[in-house]
Design a protein around this motif. Structure first.
Motif, PDB file in Angstrom:
ATOM      1  N   ILE B  82      12.336  -3.663  28.526  1.00 55.20           N
ATOM      2  CA  ILE B  82      12.574  -2.913  27.287  1.00 55.20           C
ATOM      3  C   ILE B  82      13.253  -1.604  27.650  1.00 55.20           C
ATOM      4  N   ALA B  83      14.151  -1.151  26.794  1.00 53.47           N
ATOM      5  CA  ALA B  83      14.769   0.170  26.946  1.00 53.47           C
ATOM      6  C   ALA B  83      14.698   0.847  25.588  1.00 53.47           C
ATOM      7  N   ILE B  84      14.050   2.012  25.557  1.00 49.46           N
ATOM      8  CA  ILE B  84      13.889   2.749  24.295  1.00 49.46           C
ATOM      9  C   ILE B  84      14.665   4.049  24.405  1.00 49.46           C
ATOM     10  N   LYS B  85      15.679   4.197  23.571  1.00 48.19           N
ATOM     11  CA  LYS B  85      16.535   5.386  23.625  1.00 48.19           C
ATOM     12  C   LYS B  85      16.021   6.432  22.637  1.00 48.19           C
ATOM     13  N   LEU B  86      15.730   7.617  23.150  1.00 49.68           N
ATOM     14  CA  LEU B  86      15.169   8.704  22.345  1.00 49.68           C
ATOM     15  C   LEU B  86      16.132   9.870  22.297  1.00 49.68           C
TER      16      LEU B  86
END
Lengths: 89, 89
Positions: B82-86
């Motif tokens: 998973i990659a979560i961009k903030l």
């Protein structure tokens, strides 16, 4: 066809939910895979295995994360959630 | 400011990574939270706790999931990612 099938991920083996997703696609054009807490990792596994091994053309439309408050007053706790929206072309 | 800070989630306590995300935001405008396998659930926890308790105005720009192939030839296995961009406003 219905447009709102949901598959809730728990602690069964991944393939049980993969089967549920494939079956849901026979009834609907889009399927939402939902999970809370530790089952979030399994939800991603279910989507990836379904796509890789059974439905190569399946599309991940959207992944959203959030928090749900569980428990009674005085004993509340926050649990992370994930909702993965899938569709077929 | 750099635009590409990454925080990799492992098996430390959630708050260790929350601190890492907050620190990364002091150096960059956007931070990517990355995880594999069982750590995927923790990655969502890290983002939700950071948002709820420390950076209310933080924005989840994008969540993407995928598969990575780990291991040597003859002993390969698939691991979900998973990659979560903030970002901050």
């Amino acid at each position: 066809m219905s447009n709102d099938e949901r598959v809730y991920i728990g602690s069964k083996p991944i393939l049980a939910y993969v089967t549920a997703v494939i079956t849901a696609f026979s009834r609907a054009d889009s399927v939402n895979v939902m999970a809370r807490g530790r089952a979030i990792s399994s939800a991603v596994d279910v989507v990836e295995v379904t796509k890789r091994s059974f439905m190569r053309d399946m599309i991940v439309d959207d992944v959203s994360i959030g928090t749900e408050i569980l428990g009674e007053e005085g004993n509340k706790r926050n649990v992370s959630t994930i909702a993965i929206k899938l569709s077929k072309p």
